[in-house]
Enzyme design. Structure first.
Site, mmCIF file in Angstrom:
data_model
loop_
_atom_site.group_PDB
_atom_site.id
_atom_site.type_symbol
_atom_site.label_atom_id
_atom_site.label_comp_id
_atom_site.label_asym_id
_atom_site.label_seq_id
_atom_site.Cartn_x
_atom_site.Cartn_y
_atom_site.Cartn_z
ATOM 1 C CD GLU A 34 -31.662 -19.521 83.063
ATOM 2 O OE1 GLU A 34 -32.808 -19.973 83.299
ATOM 3 O OE2 GLU A 34 -31.130 -18.613 83.723
ATOM 4 C CE LYS A 58 -32.007 -15.230 84.540
ATOM 5 N NZ LYS A 58 -32.029 -16.608 85.088
ATOM 6 C CB CYS A 60 -35.146 -17.731 82.945
ATOM 7 S SG CYS A 60 -36.220 -18.771 83.984
#
Lengths: 546, 546
Positions: free
Chosen positions: A41, A112, A148
């Site tokens: 990330e 994300k 994540c």
């Protein structure tokens, strides 16, 4: 399909170094036969870039680096994290995203959805959450790529009202890939393994997870990238606290149901030790410094920090300054010298008497005969801080702070005195854990003198002073602090747990009255789930708990 | 219907004081014939409560206080802000909410939808955004109640993808009420008036807006609550920097289209002055302290802080410490004494020579004849810091930090020296603004000696030193800093604006290399849209901009 996980140590905003490292790992992965190489990330800029993200130029530099990287993705595809602009004129200006690059072109962009905004995380400060989800098609496989936190919403009290995998699973993907920047704490590895295993089981898919490694000021990333099969069995666990590049065959992960021989897990203290070494080393390396200075009192805190610094930087790069006063016991100086001799670092002895007497004389007219009290204790600590900083200024050594978490918590330290330093090495380690660390450091031979470990802790700022004159025994203090800080227990809850009411109230009042001190202390290497610093944001002028 | 706006100064987590104040204002509003009294966002606990919100006990205390308040809502209704638990086991655990209380009962709950998470704001750290919207029915009127940011999503590049008023307007409400905790900056009053007026016009409804007033450590709330008619014309503007309770007749606001005679607006410098006075006063009052100490150098920064502190706390509560060295010019001591005489505060003269000589002697063996440099300059500053803190420790005075924003920006100050203090008074005021503040303070008579204002700035840490030896002229420095800090312009953008390339690169490097210093400085009273501190979160070990 062969998937390479590249677990690398990035440097925030160092585009040249990060890009070069990513490109060289693309080449290595290709040499190892990988079809796809996966980076973490926000790999391109490093995590957390914090308010650098608010500079438009910074976002352009990320994009430029991605274009450079893309050119090297020939005969290998790549997934790499970076911040990108939100081109819709509504919502936050950026997304936390990942590029899927194939044949030197960005083929798709994944954004994300779940933005951690708690503890040390501030992602909603910068990023708009994604609301659209699409798998990546590559070599006949469908990849469900998430970033994540996107996989972390699966417990009983989920923090978010949506779940990206619930959308992606509709496309019937073959594999999940998650790219992360998931900071270390000594409880985190077990949580991470459970969450990823639970995801594999829930969606019945193999999971490939790649994490960053390395310290970014106070936040330490431990690596430990992972592979799970569709039954949630761990198939690989990459190195902790080191860079690593490994290639996995998806077919093998899918088909071979044998148990992976998991390495023995590190104990909490071993993990803390390794994390602190990495934290010190990266602070210096990424700041461009090589030498450290610290005040060595003969007590256990500075002894442990000195030993850690010598391991991290080399004993030849560590300067220990002994600054005895008239209240220092003979054994303190001897204990400090024993450590220096055991460990082989540089040292200077600079007694503080002359400065103490000078301040006494200078302040006498204003103090009008008022008795010795905390003021004069603090002056001694501030003289030491001034000497340590003078050594730092004169020789370019970086001052290490040696305060432990217990004393940070209750404010048992002098602001601008022993609370000085560029980085707090053990500010997230309770005193009782410092003793354990000392024993661990001594596991092969006595580096830290036994006398330093066994004698009663003392600040030695007045005759025959002991920590226990002002504080409860660390054993009980740390148990109360742990419940209050790590588990946010107020006084009623602590008393209900059986702690003494008067003691609980006294300690909580000390903790919260010390907020103004902690505000001005150095960043503290974070090893627990709740460290002082950016992850704990308390009012200074507040009434609750004081 | 008569609506009272109660613009009050809360103390974070001081439930007893806040509740008592709210109840007494309910009574006052009732005495003035109000049907409804409106308190600010999170009035019950004060704003911002920060991580106090993570203590479940804290939320219970808020609820208990609300129940106490409800008992007093007889023959008057009330709207009051507080955090409440989210009883859905999904999403964040809390809402930022408001109770509508009538006949001693909570009749409805309004939840905030747009959660500011930028600059000093961290609301998504704690709160789940509301997704359901409902007007309040009261005395035949429909009230569209929103909380602060909920009305701020109406510019061309809105920060949020939804707009609560677009939902509420479907119920055809009669009036909008907005409860806020909207911090002061010297640009904020105009923005606020425009945003509220635009809302009134867009939805063609009168707007009643109530803000908090008072300082919460570094964040200053200026009050300035407002009433607009449905044409967007301002009908009332409540006091700035003071508590205020006013009652308005909705019918009059709806029907009387005459222009409200707006008071003359304060200049930026007047606003900054008043904000700093409030900031100092509330820091002391809410911390339970009354006396301040500061180092008085004869220069303009400490002179301005001394004058502000004397206005805020009373000259009899301010101790100015003059700490001349061998490099201090005669005029510096005289200028400082002139200020003390003009202003009537306490003072002590404590020359630092003895301590300087003591450190020189103590460090000589380690320094091995290396020449005088920045090290010895810093030692002087740290001796002064130690003396000022000794006065603080001995007498319970709180040390005021006197660093200005320009020197905070470029790191022109000594950590643990002149950067000490409990609160930074002018750390958000550029040097060029400090001169303006000095002139404003002198508007009626010469408090700050003219010589202090006209002489070239100097740290006086070596012979004949001038700030301009190390820094560009403040005029040009401040213009570059302003663009870089307030408007986040990187070097390319600044050079494109016509600033000298070498100068821009040098200044940006200084700014970002000083991040480690700013991390350890006191909270700074925020008066600009972008202050150092919690509103500006930069990496310490980063490469971009250095």
């Amino acid at each position: 399909m062969k998937i390479a996980l590249a677990q690398l140590n990035y440097h925030i905003g160092n585009f040249e170094a990060n890009t070069e490292k990513i490109i060289s790992n693309i080449q290595s992965a290709k040499n190892k036969g990988a079809d796809l190489v996966v980076f973490a990330e926000l790999a391109i800029c490093g995590y957390p870039p914090r308010d650098f993200l608010e500079f438009d130029e910074f976002i352009s530099l990320c994009e430029n680096a991605a274009q450079d990287i893309a050119k090297h993705c020939i005969d290998i595809a790549c997934i790499v994290g970076l911040p990108i602009r939100n081109d819709v004129l509504q919502g936050k200006d950026l997304f936390n995203a990942a590029y899927f690059i194939e044949n030197a072109k960005v083929k798709s962009i994944t954004k994300k959805a779940l933005l951690p905004t708690y503890d040390v995380f501030d992602e909603y400060r910068y990023f708009e959450p994604s609301t659209s989800f699409k798998c990546i098609d590559f070599k006949g496989k469908k990849i469900a790529l998430t970033i994540c936190e996107d996989l972390w919403n699966i417990n009983d009290n989920p923090l978010y009202v949506s779940n990206p995998m619930d959308e992606l699973i509709k496309e019937q993907p073959d594999v999940m890939i998650n790219i992360a920047a998931s900071p270390f704490s000594y409880t985190h590895d077990d949580e991470r393994i459970k969450v990823l295993s639970d995801n594999a089981k829930k969606y019945h898919l193999p999971v490939f997870y790649v994490n960053q490694v390395g310290a970014q000021t106070e936040i330490i990333f431990d690596g430990g990238s992972l592979v799970f099969d569709a039954d949630g069995e761990m198939k690989a666990e990459m190195k902790y606290f080191e860079e690593d590049l490994q290639v996995f065959d998806l077919t093998e992960v899918e088909n071979v149901r044998n148990k992976y021989p998991q390495p023995e897990r590190l104990t909490d203290i071993e993990q803390i030790h390794d994390a602190l070494i990495l934290g010190i080393r990266d602070y210096f390396r990424k700041s461009g410094f090589s030498k450290a200075v610290l005040g060595l009192s003969g007590g256990i805190d500075s002894a442990v920090v000195c030993a850690l610094a010598c391991t991290a930087l080399g004993a030849e790069n560590v300067m220990a300054v002994l600054m005895p006063s008239k209240f220092s016991s003979d054994h303190s100086v001897q204990d400090a010298l024993d450590l220096v001799n055991n460990i082989g670092c540089m040292h200077e002895i600079i007694p503080i008497r002359d400065a103490t007497e000078a301040f006494d004389g200078m302040l006498a007219p204003a103090f009008k005969g008022l008795p010795f009290n905390l003021t004069e204790e603090n002056i001694q600590a501030r003289i030491r801080g001034t000497i340590a900083m003078a050594m730092s200024n004169k020789f370019g050594y970086i001052l290490l702070n040696t305060s432990n978490k217990s004393e940070c918590a209750v404010g048992y330290g002098t602001l601008y005195g022993d609370m000085c330093g560029a980085i707090g090495v053990i500010g997230d380690v309770y005193k009782t854990q410092v003793f354990q660390l000392a024993k661990y450091i001594n596991k092969e031979r006595e580096l830290i003198p036994i006398n330093t470990i066994v004698k009663p802790p003392s600040a030695e700022l007045r005759p025959d002073q002991k920590d226990s004159d002002s504080l409860p025994e660390y054993d009980i203090l740390d148990r109360i602090l742990y419940q209050h800080i790590e588990f946010k227990q107020g006084s009623a809850a602590l008393i209900a747990k059986g702690f003494d009411e008067a003691l609980v109230k006294r300690i909580l009042k000390m903790v919260n009255a010390a907020e103004f001190k902690r505000y001005q202390t150095p960043p503290i290497l974070r090893v627990s789930p709740k460290a002082f610093g950016m992850g704990r944001r308390m009012p200074i002028v507040g009434k609750y708990l004081t």
